[in-house]
Scaffold this motif. Sequence first.
Motif, PDB file in Angstrom:
ATOM      1  N   GLU A 115     -11.451  39.475  37.113  1.00 10.92           N
ATOM      2  CA  GLU A 115     -11.407  38.439  38.150  1.00 10.92           C
ATOM      3  C   GLU A 115     -12.650  37.558  38.075  1.00 10.92           C
ATOM      4  OE1 GLU A 115     -11.151  40.043  42.111  1.00 10.92           O
ATOM      5  OE2 GLU A 115     -10.027  38.302  42.845  1.00 10.92           O
ATOM      6  N   GLU A 116     -12.440  36.275  38.266  1.00  8.57           N
ATOM      7  CA  GLU A 116     -13.462  35.223  38.252  1.00  8.57           C
ATOM      8  C   GLU A 116     -13.932  34.849  36.843  1.00  8.57           C
ATOM      9  OE1 GLU A 116     -16.645  35.937  40.991  1.00  8.57           O
ATOM     10  OE2 GLU A 116     -15.307  36.250  42.691  1.00  8.57           O
ATOM     11  N   ALA A 117     -13.412  35.493  35.841  1.00  7.27           N
ATOM     12  CA  ALA A 117     -13.719  35.115  34.456  1.00  7.27           C
ATOM     13  C   ALA A 117     -12.813  33.966  34.036  1.00  7.27           C
ATOM     14  CB  ALA A 117     -13.532  36.302  33.532  1.00  7.27           C
ATOM     15  N   PRO A 118     -13.226  33.189  33.021  1.00  9.61           N
ATOM     16  CA  PRO A 118     -12.354  32.138  32.490  1.00  9.61           C
ATOM     17  C   PRO A 118     -11.289  32.744  31.579  1.00  9.61           C
ATOM     18  CG  PRO A 118     -14.389  32.213  31.254  1.00  9.61           C
ATOM     19  CD  PRO A 118     -14.530  33.214  32.367  1.00  9.61           C
ATOM     20  N   PHE A 142      -1.269  23.593  22.449  1.00 10.94           N
ATOM     21  CA  PHE A 142      -1.203  23.225  23.874  1.00 10.94           C
ATOM     22  C   PHE A 142      -1.691  24.436  24.657  1.00 10.94           C
ATOM     23  CE2 PHE A 142      -0.192  20.481  27.198  1.00 10.94           C
ATOM     24  CZ  PHE A 142       0.712  21.011  28.109  1.00 10.94           C
ATOM     25  N   HIS A 143      -2.971  24.707  24.562  1.00  9.64           N
ATOM     26  CA  HIS A 143      -3.551  25.900  25.179  1.00  9.64           C
ATOM     27  C   HIS A 143      -3.752  25.706  26.679  1.00  9.64           C
ATOM     28  CE1 HIS A 143      -3.856  27.123  21.157  1.00  9.64           C
ATOM     29  NE2 HIS A 143      -5.117  26.763  20.886  1.00  9.64           N
ATOM     30  N   LEU A 144      -3.513  26.759  27.417  1.00  2.70           N
ATOM     31  CA  LEU A 144      -3.650  26.755  28.871  1.00  2.70           C
ATOM     32  C   LEU A 144      -4.978  27.393  29.249  1.00  2.70           C
ATOM     33  CD1 LEU A 144      -2.092  26.282  31.631  1.00  2.70           C
ATOM     34  CD2 LEU A 144      -1.428  28.693  31.455  1.00  2.70           C
ATOM     35  N   ARG A 145      -5.684  26.790  30.205  1.00  2.00           N
ATOM     36  CA  ARG A 145      -7.002  27.303  30.579  1.00  2.00           C
ATOM     37  C   ARG A 145      -7.152  27.324  32.095  1.00  2.00           C
ATOM     38  NH1 ARG A 145      -8.395  23.298  26.551  1.00  2.00           N
ATOM     39  NH2 ARG A 145      -8.805  24.320  24.558  1.00  2.00           N
ATOM     40  N   LYS A 146      -8.004  28.253  32.538  1.00  4.18           N
ATOM     41  CA  LYS A 146      -8.424  28.264  33.930  1.00  4.18           C
ATOM     42  C   LYS A 146      -9.863  28.764  33.951  1.00  4.18           C
ATOM     43  CE  LYS A 146      -7.183  29.582  38.618  1.00  4.18           C
ATOM     44  NZ  LYS A 146      -6.166  30.167  39.534  1.00  4.18           N
ATOM     45  N   PRO A 147     -10.765  28.063  34.622  1.00  5.40           N
ATOM     46  CA  PRO A 147     -12.180  28.426  34.568  1.00  5.40           C
ATOM     47  C   PRO A 147     -12.521  29.721  35.308  1.00  5.40           C
ATOM     48  CG  PRO A 147     -11.834  26.533  36.006  1.00  5.40           C
ATOM     49  CD  PRO A 147     -10.538  26.803  35.343  1.00  5.40           C
ATOM     50  N   SER A 148     -11.709  30.088  36.300  1.00  5.37           N
ATOM     51  CA  SER A 148     -12.012  31.288  37.079  1.00  5.37           C
ATOM     52  C   SER A 148     -10.696  31.838  37.635  1.00  5.37           C
ATOM     53  CB  SER A 148     -12.982  30.953  38.221  1.00  5.37           C
ATOM     54  OG  SER A 148     -13.198  32.080  39.037  1.00  5.37           O
ATOM     55  N   VAL A 149     -10.287  33.002  37.152  1.00 10.37           N
ATOM     56  CA  VAL A 149      -8.979  33.521  37.551  1.00 10.37           C
ATOM     57  C   VAL A 149      -9.083  34.429  38.776  1.00 10.37           C
ATOM     58  CG1 VAL A 149      -7.960  33.338  35.266  1.00 10.37           C
ATOM     59  CG2 VAL A 149      -9.161  35.451  35.928  1.00 10.37           C
ATOM     60  N   HIS A 150      -7.955  34.566  39.450  1.00  6.31           N
ATOM     61  CA  HIS A 150      -7.848  35.442  40.608  1.00  6.31           C
ATOM     62  C   HIS A 150      -6.824  36.522  40.329  1.00  6.31           C
ATOM     63  CE1 HIS A 150     -10.199  32.521  42.831  1.00  6.31           C
ATOM     64  NE2 HIS A 150      -9.379  31.584  42.423  1.00  6.31           N
ATOM     65  N   ILE A 151      -6.896  37.573  41.106  1.00 10.81           N
ATOM     66  CA  ILE A 151      -5.915  38.655  40.975  1.00 10.81           C
ATOM     67  C   ILE A 151      -4.503  38.101  41.063  1.00 10.81           C
ATOM     68  CG2 ILE A 151      -4.992  40.752  42.039  1.00 10.81           C
ATOM     69  CD1 ILE A 151      -7.584  41.333  40.747  1.00 10.81           C
ATOM     70  N   SER A 152      -4.317  37.117  41.916  1.00 10.60           N
ATOM     71  CA  SER A 152      -2.980  36.548  42.137  1.00 10.60           C
ATOM     72  C   SER A 152      -2.447  35.777  40.929  1.00 10.60           C
ATOM     73  CB  SER A 152      -2.999  35.619  43.353  1.00 10.60           C
ATOM     74  OG  SER A 152      -3.930  34.577  43.155  1.00 10.60           O
ATOM     75  N   ASP A 153      -3.280  35.540  39.937  1.00 11.82           N
ATOM     76  CA  ASP A 153      -2.816  34.857  38.717  1.00 11.82           C
ATOM     77  C   ASP A 153      -2.117  35.818  37.755  1.00 11.82           C
ATOM     78  OD1 ASP A 153      -5.802  32.850  38.745  1.00 11.82           O
ATOM     79  OD2 ASP A 153      -3.794  32.296  39.423  1.00 11.82           O
ATOM     80  N   ARG A 168       1.485  37.871  28.857  1.00  7.77           N
ATOM     81  CA  ARG A 168       1.269  38.561  30.136  1.00  7.77           C
ATOM     82  C   ARG A 168      -0.221  38.535  30.449  1.00  7.77           C
ATOM     83  NH1 ARG A 168       4.078  41.282  33.544  1.00  7.77           N
ATOM     84  NH2 ARG A 168       5.899  41.158  32.199  1.00  7.77           N
ATOM     85  N   LEU A 169      -0.584  37.840  31.505  1.00  6.68           N
ATOM     86  CA  LEU A 169      -1.974  37.775  31.961  1.00  6.68           C
ATOM     87  C   LEU A 169      -2.184  38.843  33.023  1.00  6.68           C
ATOM     88  CD1 LEU A 169      -4.764  36.372  32.101  1.00  6.68           C
ATOM     89  CD2 LEU A 169      -3.798  34.862  33.853  1.00  6.68           C
ATOM     90  N   ALA A 170      -3.121  39.736  32.749  1.00  4.60           N
ATOM     91  CA  ALA A 170      -3.441  40.804  33.706  1.00  4.60           C
ATOM     92  C   ALA A 170      -4.878  40.610  34.168  1.00  4.60           C
ATOM     93  CB  ALA A 170      -3.272  42.164  33.047  1.00  4.60           C
ATOM     94  N   VAL A 171      -5.039  40.305  35.439  1.00  2.35           N
ATOM     95  CA  VAL A 171      -6.370  40.087  36.001  1.00  2.35           C
ATOM     96  C   VAL A 171      -6.802  41.349  36.725  1.00  2.35           C
ATOM     97  CG1 VAL A 171      -7.781  38.663  37.524  1.00  2.35           C
ATOM     98  CG2 VAL A 171      -5.868  37.638  36.269  1.00  2.35           C
ATOM     99  N   HIS A 172      -7.950  41.878  36.323  1.00  2.43           N
ATOM    100  CA  HIS A 172      -8.456  43.126  36.891  1.00  2.43           C
ATOM    101  C   HIS A 172      -9.640  42.860  37.813  1.00  2.43           C
ATOM    102  CE1 HIS A 172      -5.920  45.358  34.122  1.00  2.43           C
ATOM    103  NE2 HIS A 172      -6.338  44.569  33.148  1.00  2.43           N
ATOM    104  N   PRO A 173      -9.765  43.644  38.871  1.00  2.00           N
ATOM    105  CA  PRO A 173     -10.897  43.447  39.796  1.00  2.00           C
ATOM    106  C   PRO A 173     -12.210  43.895  39.179  1.00  2.00           C
ATOM    107  CG  PRO A 173      -9.575  45.336  40.455  1.00  2.00           C
ATOM    108  CD  PRO A 173      -8.814  44.670  39.337  1.00  2.00           C
TER     109      PRO A 173
END
Lengths: 112, 114
Positions: free
Chosen positions: B15-18, B74-85, B109-114
């Motif tokens: 979480e909060e990582a890009p 066509f790469h997808l990016r997010k600077p800071s991910v949340h658990i809900s992503d 499959r994007l898995a966001v860990h706390p």
Amino acid sequence: EAGVTQSPTHLIKTRGQQVTLRCSPISGHTSVYWYQQALGLGLQFLLWYDEGEERNRGNFPPRFSGRQFPNYSSELNVNALELEDSALYLCASSLQDNSPLHFGNGTRLTVT
Amino acid sequence: AQSVTQLDSQVPVFEEAPVELRCNYSSSVSVYLFWYVQYPNQGLQLLLKYLSGSTLVKGINGFEAEFNKSQTSFHLRKPSVHISDTAEYFCSLMFSGGYNKLIFGAGTRLAVHP
């Protein structure tokens, strides 16, 4: 605005049986698309209906068929079910060709 | 023939990582490109689309993607991910013929860990 609705949400059938899945598009949308999402295979295009006519179909056998009604709702029929037909079947609608697709939550079909 | 390749089947991230989800495509004609997200037990939702114009496209939920014609990516990016992503993300392309010829990648499959 109500979204794309699909019914039923889950279905269990036996090999060789027949199944009908239903889809109601967003009000005003005339195009309906069906996709199969099998485990590990991504989304595979099944059928496209527009203004009541089948416009295109994907690489699926003829036992996959469907229709679109005058109110633009649609049915997907699968005859002679096989185990590999187990998948999530997604319906999408669009206002017209070249406008974004809006997806329903799908029907989970399990063939035993 | 046209195709879409998502280079990673799974991406774990804290979480909060890009994060960057990679997508390459192959086409001999001009294409339109899309990213969709699928949350558990739901259908697909459009995140963003590239039709023409600026190659940097901003979508919903803080995601953005960059169209790179020379690298056919066509790469997808997010600077800071949340658990809900946490979800499945699909890259897709459309070529001539409209949305009935929307081709999807296999998904990441994007898995966001706390």
